[in-house]
Motif scaffolding. Sequence first.
Motif, PDB file in Angstrom:
ATOM      1  N   HIS A 104      10.259   8.897  -1.435  1.00  0.00           N
ATOM      2  CA  HIS A 104       9.274   7.920  -0.959  1.00  0.00           C
ATOM      3  C   HIS A 104       8.796   7.014  -2.092  1.00  0.00           C
ATOM      4  O   HIS A 104       8.790   5.782  -1.956  1.00  0.00           O
ATOM      5  CB  HIS A 104       8.091   8.665  -0.339  1.00  0.00           C
ATOM      6  CG  HIS A 104       6.985   7.783   0.141  1.00  0.00           C
ATOM      7  ND1 HIS A 104       7.150   6.864   1.145  1.00  0.00           N
ATOM      8  CD2 HIS A 104       5.681   7.684  -0.248  1.00  0.00           C
ATOM      9  CE1 HIS A 104       6.003   6.233   1.373  1.00  0.00           C
ATOM     10  NE2 HIS A 104       5.095   6.706   0.534  1.00  0.00           N
ATOM     11  N   ILE A 105       8.395   7.614  -3.203  1.00  0.00           N
ATOM     12  CA  ILE A 105       7.864   6.823  -4.318  1.00  0.00           C
ATOM     13  C   ILE A 105       8.944   5.926  -4.911  1.00  0.00           C
ATOM     14  O   ILE A 105       8.722   4.737  -5.161  1.00  0.00           O
ATOM     15  CB  ILE A 105       7.268   7.747  -5.398  1.00  0.00           C
ATOM     16  CG1 ILE A 105       6.049   8.491  -4.842  1.00  0.00           C
ATOM     17  CG2 ILE A 105       6.870   6.956  -6.634  1.00  0.00           C
ATOM     18  CD1 ILE A 105       5.551   9.620  -5.731  1.00  0.00           C
ATOM     19  N   LEU A 120       2.886  -1.460   4.355  1.00  0.00           N
ATOM     20  CA  LEU A 120       2.447  -0.078   4.195  1.00  0.00           C
ATOM     21  C   LEU A 120       3.664   0.819   4.016  1.00  0.00           C
ATOM     22  O   LEU A 120       4.506   0.929   4.910  1.00  0.00           O
ATOM     23  CB  LEU A 120       1.643   0.369   5.422  1.00  0.00           C
ATOM     24  CG  LEU A 120       1.236   1.847   5.461  1.00  0.00           C
ATOM     25  CD1 LEU A 120       0.230   2.173   4.367  1.00  0.00           C
ATOM     26  CD2 LEU A 120       0.677   2.217   6.838  1.00  0.00           C
ATOM     27  N   PHE A 121       3.762   1.437   2.841  1.00  0.00           N
ATOM     28  CA  PHE A 121       4.804   2.424   2.595  1.00  0.00           C
ATOM     29  C   PHE A 121       4.249   3.789   2.974  1.00  0.00           C
ATOM     30  O   PHE A 121       3.331   4.308   2.317  1.00  0.00           O
ATOM     31  CB  PHE A 121       5.242   2.401   1.133  1.00  0.00           C
ATOM     32  CG  PHE A 121       6.070   1.202   0.776  1.00  0.00           C
ATOM     33  CD1 PHE A 121       7.449   1.229   0.924  1.00  0.00           C
ATOM     34  CD2 PHE A 121       5.478   0.037   0.322  1.00  0.00           C
ATOM     35  CE1 PHE A 121       8.229   0.113   0.605  1.00  0.00           C
ATOM     36  CE2 PHE A 121       6.233  -1.082  -0.001  1.00  0.00           C
ATOM     37  CZ  PHE A 121       7.616  -1.043   0.143  1.00  0.00           C
ATOM     38  N   ALA A 122       4.783   4.350   4.040  1.00  0.00           N
ATOM     39  CA  ALA A 122       4.268   5.608   4.587  1.00  0.00           C
ATOM     40  C   ALA A 122       5.379   6.270   5.382  1.00  0.00           C
ATOM     41  O   ALA A 122       6.521   5.785   5.407  1.00  0.00           O
ATOM     42  CB  ALA A 122       3.050   5.318   5.476  1.00  0.00           C
ATOM     43  N   THR A 123       5.073   7.376   6.050  1.00  0.00           N
ATOM     44  CA  THR A 123       6.061   8.005   6.918  1.00  0.00           C
ATOM     45  C   THR A 123       6.414   7.033   8.043  1.00  0.00           C
ATOM     46  O   THR A 123       5.599   6.205   8.460  1.00  0.00           O
ATOM     47  CB  THR A 123       5.522   9.304   7.530  1.00  0.00           C
ATOM     48  OG1 THR A 123       4.333   9.014   8.275  1.00  0.00           O
ATOM     49  CG2 THR A 123       5.213  10.330   6.443  1.00  0.00           C
ATOM     50  N   ILE A 160       0.859  -1.176   0.000  1.00  0.00           N
ATOM     51  CA  ILE A 160       0.000   0.000   0.000  1.00  0.00           C
ATOM     52  C   ILE A 160       0.897   1.229   0.000  1.00  0.00           C
ATOM     53  O   ILE A 160       1.683   1.436   0.937  1.00  0.00           O
ATOM     54  CB  ILE A 160      -0.925   0.029   1.225  1.00  0.00           C
ATOM     55  CG1 ILE A 160      -1.786  -1.234   1.288  1.00  0.00           C
ATOM     56  CG2 ILE A 160      -1.785   1.292   1.212  1.00  0.00           C
ATOM     57  CD1 ILE A 160      -2.830  -1.345   0.213  1.00  0.00           C
ATOM     58  N   LEU A 161       0.801   2.020  -1.041  1.00  0.00           N
ATOM     59  CA  LEU A 161       1.620   3.236  -1.157  1.00  0.00           C
ATOM     60  C   LEU A 161       0.785   4.427  -0.722  1.00  0.00           C
ATOM     61  O   LEU A 161      -0.100   4.886  -1.442  1.00  0.00           O
ATOM     62  CB  LEU A 161       2.112   3.410  -2.593  1.00  0.00           C
ATOM     63  CG  LEU A 161       2.986   4.634  -2.873  1.00  0.00           C
ATOM     64  CD1 LEU A 161       4.270   4.595  -2.037  1.00  0.00           C
ATOM     65  CD2 LEU A 161       3.327   4.728  -4.359  1.00  0.00           C
ATOM     66  N   SER A 162       1.056   4.911   0.475  1.00  0.00           N
ATOM     67  CA  SER A 162       0.333   6.046   1.038  1.00  0.00           C
ATOM     68  C   SER A 162       1.087   7.343   0.755  1.00  0.00           C
ATOM     69  O   SER A 162       2.302   7.322   0.563  1.00  0.00           O
ATOM     70  CB  SER A 162       0.173   5.860   2.548  1.00  0.00           C
ATOM     71  OG  SER A 162      -0.622   6.877   3.117  1.00  0.00           O
ATOM     72  N   PRO A 163       0.410   8.481   0.747  1.00  0.00           N
ATOM     73  CA  PRO A 163       1.119   9.759   0.629  1.00  0.00           C
ATOM     74  C   PRO A 163       1.969  10.028   1.871  1.00  0.00           C
ATOM     75  O   PRO A 163       1.845   9.334   2.890  1.00  0.00           O
ATOM     76  CB  PRO A 163      -0.024  10.784   0.524  1.00  0.00           C
ATOM     77  CG  PRO A 163      -1.224  10.008   0.116  1.00  0.00           C
ATOM     78  CD  PRO A 163      -1.052   8.653   0.732  1.00  0.00           C
TER      79      PRO A 163
END
Length: 335
Positions: A76-77, A41-44, A5-8
């Motif tokens: 991040h991306i 989860l890819f996030a901060t 899951i690529l979150s902002p």
Amino acid sequence: MKVAILSPVAWRTPPRHYGPWEQVASNIAEGLVAKGIDVTLFATLDSETKGKLDGIIERGYEEDKDSDPKVSECLHISYAMERAREFDIIHNHFDFLPLTYTGLINTPVVTTIHGFSSPKIIPVYKRYNSINHYVSISNSDRSPELKYIATVYNGINKNLFTLNEYPDDYLLFFGRIHHDKGTREAIEIAKKAKMKLIISGIIQDRDYFDSNVAPYINDDDIIFVGSSGPEKRDHLLRNAKALLHPVNFDEPFGLSVAEAMFCGTPVIAFNRGSMPELINDGITGFLVKNVTEAVEKIPQLERLDRKKCREWAETHFSQEKMVNDYIKVYEQILE
């Protein structure tokens, strides 16, 4: 199935107060984990998840003013995409920028389009349409220039919202303070109805706030409480007579509309964008054209059954339904 899951990275996931895209990304991630799916989860890095947390950005750039938004987004991306081979599906909630990597990886990408900030970004979606799978969050928010695999409504964690059949005598505006959201119109509605209005949200446009909102705040009938986190949000929504949502743009979804209905609170909204899909007119609220019509509907709030608002929300906008719908999308792609 292994899902990324690529979150902002504007805010933490889930957000402490504001951050609708981050909130939806979190709801999907946690819902998938609850079903036993392997989720990263890819996030901060200050984010919270019951899945695996990964990332490279310490804090959201809206919460860390020393960081540069574009640098944070780029790092991040690219970090997530460099690990694409580890996953069966990448679910992108980061708008159009990650699409530019999809021709370079083999892992299929699902992109939830949370709205178009401008028609100028549509050429990016068009360029990568043939190798991506686009999901709209309402039927009203579809571009005729794009192909979609599904519409999946945003889903809410119902456990965070409390049904209240006996509200207090106030109206609520809950959202970012901006012309698009109609904060000034909400004030006009409350004034003409001679009712108290509580306003909660981040100030996104300071000039708009100073000119159209601040002059009316008096801590008597027009009250501004700033941004509200989960507990305060539930308190405000469940105790309101109604949520006012007089939007001045074609809103693609509107999380606060669904959240209000989970509390049993009906919504009076301008009939634009996705509002006819979210609100069961005359049952869970009212669709109106202008301030005058909104004022006329306020006396009719008494006849609405707040339990039916909750039932409608659970049927159409639950976290469980959203997650099941996305699993169907994943399976369709992988087959």
